[in-house]
Design a protein around this motif. Structure first.
Motif, short mmCIF file in Angstrom:
data_model
loop_
_atom_site.label_atom_id
_atom_site.label_comp_id
_atom_site.label_asym_id
_atom_site.label_seq_id
_atom_site.Cartn_x
_atom_site.Cartn_y
_atom_site.Cartn_z
N VAL A 159 -18.28 4.27 38.75
CA VAL A 159 -18.44 2.91 39.29
C VAL A 159 -19.82 2.76 39.91
O VAL A 159 -20.58 1.83 39.61
CB VAL A 159 -17.35 2.60 40.34
N ASP A 160 -20.19 3.72 40.78
CA ASP A 160 -21.48 3.66 41.46
C ASP A 160 -22.63 3.73 40.47
O ASP A 160 -23.63 3.01 40.59
CB ASP A 160 -21.60 4.81 42.46
N ALA A 218 -23.05 0.50 38.44
CA ALA A 218 -23.71 -0.51 39.27
C ALA A 218 -25.19 -0.20 39.42
O ALA A 218 -26.04 -1.10 39.40
CB ALA A 218 -23.03 -0.59 40.64
N ARG A 226 -25.11 -2.52 35.47
CA ARG A 226 -23.91 -3.00 34.79
C ARG A 226 -22.83 -3.32 35.83
O ARG A 226 -21.78 -2.69 35.87
CB ARG A 226 -23.45 -1.97 33.78
N ARG A 227 -23.09 -4.28 36.67
CA ARG A 227 -22.21 -4.59 37.77
C ARG A 227 -20.83 -5.05 37.32
O ARG A 227 -19.81 -4.66 37.89
CB ARG A 227 -22.84 -5.64 38.67
N ALA A 265 -18.88 -2.13 36.38
CA ALA A 265 -18.55 -1.35 37.58
C ALA A 265 -17.36 -1.97 38.31
O ALA A 265 -16.43 -1.27 38.73
CB ALA A 265 -19.77 -1.27 38.50
N GLU A 266 -17.36 -3.28 38.47
CA GLU A 266 -16.26 -3.95 39.17
C GLU A 266 -14.95 -3.82 38.39
O GLU A 266 -13.89 -3.61 38.99
CB GLU A 266 -16.60 -5.41 39.40
N SER A 277 -17.64 3.23 47.03
CA SER A 277 -17.79 2.29 45.92
C SER A 277 -17.54 0.85 46.37
O SER A 277 -18.29 -0.06 45.99
CB SER A 277 -16.83 2.65 44.78
N GLN A 281 -20.49 -0.41 48.47
CA GLN A 281 -21.67 -0.65 47.64
C GLN A 281 -21.52 -1.91 46.80
O GLN A 281 -22.45 -2.72 46.69
CB GLN A 281 -21.94 0.56 46.74
N LEU A 282 -20.34 -2.09 46.19
CA LEU A 282 -20.13 -3.29 45.40
C LEU A 282 -20.17 -4.54 46.28
O LEU A 282 -20.72 -5.58 45.88
CB LEU A 282 -18.80 -3.20 44.65
N GLY A 307 -23.74 -5.12 47.08
CA GLY A 307 -24.60 -5.33 45.93
C GLY A 307 -25.80 -4.42 45.88
O GLY A 307 -26.89 -4.82 45.46
N HIS A 341 -27.14 0.02 45.50
CA HIS A 341 -26.81 1.40 45.20
C HIS A 341 -27.27 2.26 46.36
O HIS A 341 -28.45 2.29 46.70
CB HIS A 341 -27.50 1.85 43.90
#
Length: 604
Positions: free
Chosen positions: A521-522, A525, A529-530, A533-534, A577, A580-581, A584, A586
């Protein structure tokens, strides 16, 4: 036998118990996480010890939940006779550990049955049970358990049975207290007061942090509570999981004891605690770390008992059948004696982060760090057993070399940013030598490999941008992330490595590793490729139990959890994760993640 995702955890910050959906407490080690179990039905049958408290008609509960942001469990059954609820908790410990269970009548009249089968030493020792006034004592050598309840009790087939009926408004308490066998009877515990104080204690702890994670804040809070439950409050040590020998493959031999404090896992958990502003616990971890690694750097281990004990001999308990027939059941962990070069890097990374977050004086750990990195300078070119503790021949694992680079990098930065003494130019030279070697010998076809001279992949390579070895947009990072996604996944989730390439000689395979999937996931992102990742993060949330708990692994074919539980590594990954998401960005492992507390500004 309960599915792993059917297990709920309750704990008192020194040990923990697991309760299944049928009201059976099937695992409890007293007085400490790594003590011998007095209830071990989880790894055998009910004859190995359990504490059932449920409607006499039996069956799976209708619903269950934690009460708010606490570790107080509520399990409810709706039966033809009425509705009943069992409230389970372990009060934050005074002198002795307690388990409190309160039966609440919600409606109607529900016949109840309790079965208390105590078996000390992992199911092997049947205690002598006798009455002491209104209380029951189960005694065997070094251990005693005391049961207090107003409910009727009777002995049957070397168990204690309680049969009673609960009506709407009734509250029937049961309190089980452990003492050393040679101690007198412990003070009586008021179940209702213990419940109120335990609820308040957890709510106060959660409120002392910060609510982080955006729309995933509820999942993050539950993970933080779980990480807190894995913390041994008197020492600050953090265990990897509550259990031993829950398998990576049902019926297989990859069954290990996780009731110890890995330096690596604990360092990662530090980052999650700091993300939510729990600086007191992070500072306690730092003090624990400095104590356990003190001494000759040559004696550094990858794991310790929560009190810093170093000898953790691995034994097999051949009288236990194992979860779903998965043998051997093990205690202790032979991996404690392995050389794993990455650990020094993780320790120094964690101490650098702690210093940046203001958790201690700038130089109080510096002499120890200098000794560790000096010893590493003589070791880093050796092969090792790697992050995954593979029991085959040592190799030159790329992740291990990268973490050796981290060790020297953090020393250089520590000296320069905090004006601390040391041979900075020499450390820079060693750091740059390691970097050049990894890029020369650890890259094949434009991507990183598991070890020098290999073409295999390893999920630990996803951590390379996280520690700052390469930027997230570096072509080698992008190629590695895409290769892991393409070649090291099952049903979209990440394997640690291909088990057939491990060289450990053990048959069988394992599930996908949940922490590694959070790392993907991290990484997704990080390479821009957000959306992917989500989507993967949401998928991983679906692997949690109905209570928000994660074990070590997931079986994508059977759709169930595998491995020891609840797993700190998995919950750490979820927290980082989500934050970070939500933000927005890293994060780097040496930069605090999330919103910092007053007085601890977040680094850029």
């Amino acid at each position: 036998m309960a599915r792993i995702e059917d297990l709920a955890v309750i704990g008192d910050l020194q040990t923990a118990a697991l309760v299944d959906t049928g009201g059976s407490l099937d695992w409890l080690c007293l007085p400490r996480f790594d003590s011998p179990a007095c209830f071990a039905a989880l790894l055998d049958t009910e004859a190995a010890g359990r504490w059932l408290l449920a409607p006499a008609s039996g069956g799976r509960c209708t619903s269950r939940r934690y009460r708010g942001d606490t570790l107080v469990l509520e399990t409810e059954w709706v039966t033809p006779e009425g509705t009943v609820r069992v409230v389970d908790l372990m009060p934050l410990r005074g002198r002795y550990p307690d388990v409190v269970r309160v039966v609440e009548g919600v409606s109607g009249e529900v016949p109840m049955r309790g079965e208390l089968t105590i078996r000390f030493d992992y199911g092997r020792v049947v205690p002598w049970v006798r009455r002491h006034g209104a209380r029951l004592q189960a005694l065997a050598g070094p251990d005693a358990l005391w049961l207090s309840t107003p409910a009727p009790l009777a002995g049957h087939d070397r168990s204690t049975v309680s049969e009673f009926t609960v009506r709407a408004g009734d509250r029937v308490p049961f309190v089980l207290t452990w003492t050393p066998g040679h101690h007198d009877a412990p003070p009586e515990v008021d179940a209702e007061r213990a419940l109120a104080e335990t609820l308040a204690g957890w709510e106060t702890w959660v409120a002392a942090g910060e609510r982080v994670g955006g729309r995933w804040a509820d999942a993050v809070t539950r993970s933080l509570i779980t990480l807190r439950a894995l913390t041994h409050a008197p020492t600050g040590g953090i265990v990897a999981a509550v259990t031993t020998s829950l398998p990576e493959q049902p019926g297989g031999p990859r069954n290990w004891d996780y009731r110890y404090s890995w330096l690596r896992d604990s360092t990662y958990t530090l980052q999650a605690l700091l993300a939510a502003g729990h600086t007191a616990e992070a500072a306690a971890w730092r003090r624990w770390l400095l104590r356990v690694v003190a001494g000759d750097p040559a004696d550094l281990q990858i794991m310790y008992a929560v009190d810093g004990t170093r000898r953790l001999p691995e034994l097999e308990l051949d009288w236990l059948a194992g979860w779903a027939g998965s043998t051997p059941v093990r205690t202790g962990n032979g991996a404690a004696g392995q050389l794993q070069l990455d650990v020094v890097g993780e320790v120094l990374d964690g101490l650098h982060l702690a210093r940046a977050a203001g958790l201690g004086a700038a130089d109080d750990a510096w002499d120890l760090q200098c000794a560790l990195v000096e010893h590493l300078e003589h070791q880093w070119q050796q092969p090792d057993s790697g992050l995954w503790e593979q029991r085959g021949e040592p190799r030159h694992f790329v992740h291990s070399k990268v973490m050796a680079w981290v060790a020297f990098d953090r020393m250089v930065r520590g000296a320069r940013e905090h004006d601390l003494p040391g041979p900075v130019e020499h450390w820079e030279q060693v750091r740059d030598t390691i970097h050049a070697q990894v890029m020369d010998q650890g890259v094949q076809d434009g991507r990183l490999t598991q070890s020098y001279g290999s073409t295999e992949l390893d999920a630990a390579l996803l951590l390379v941008p996280r520690v700052g070895f390469l930027p997230t947009d570096h072509p080698v990072v992008v190629a590695t992330v895409e290769a892991v996604e393409r070649e090291l996944t099952r049903d979209g989730l990440v394997l640690r490595y291909r088990p057939e390439s491990s060289g450990d000689g053990l048959p069988g395979t394992e599930g996908v590793f949940l922490a590694c999937s959070f790392w993907l996931v991290d990484a997704l992102a990080g390479i821009g490729r957000r959306a992917d990742a989500e989507a993967l993060f949401e998928r991983l949330l679906g692997c949690a139990s109905d209570l928000g708990l994660l074990s070590e692994e997931w079986d994508p074919d059977a759709g169930r959890q595998l491995g020891n539980t609840p797993q700190a590594f998995s919950h750490f990954g979820l927290v980082v994760s989500a934050v970070q998401l939500a933000e927005g960005r890293h994060a780097r492992s040496d930069h605090p993640v999330g919103t910092a507390r007053a007085g601890h500004p977040r680094l850029p």
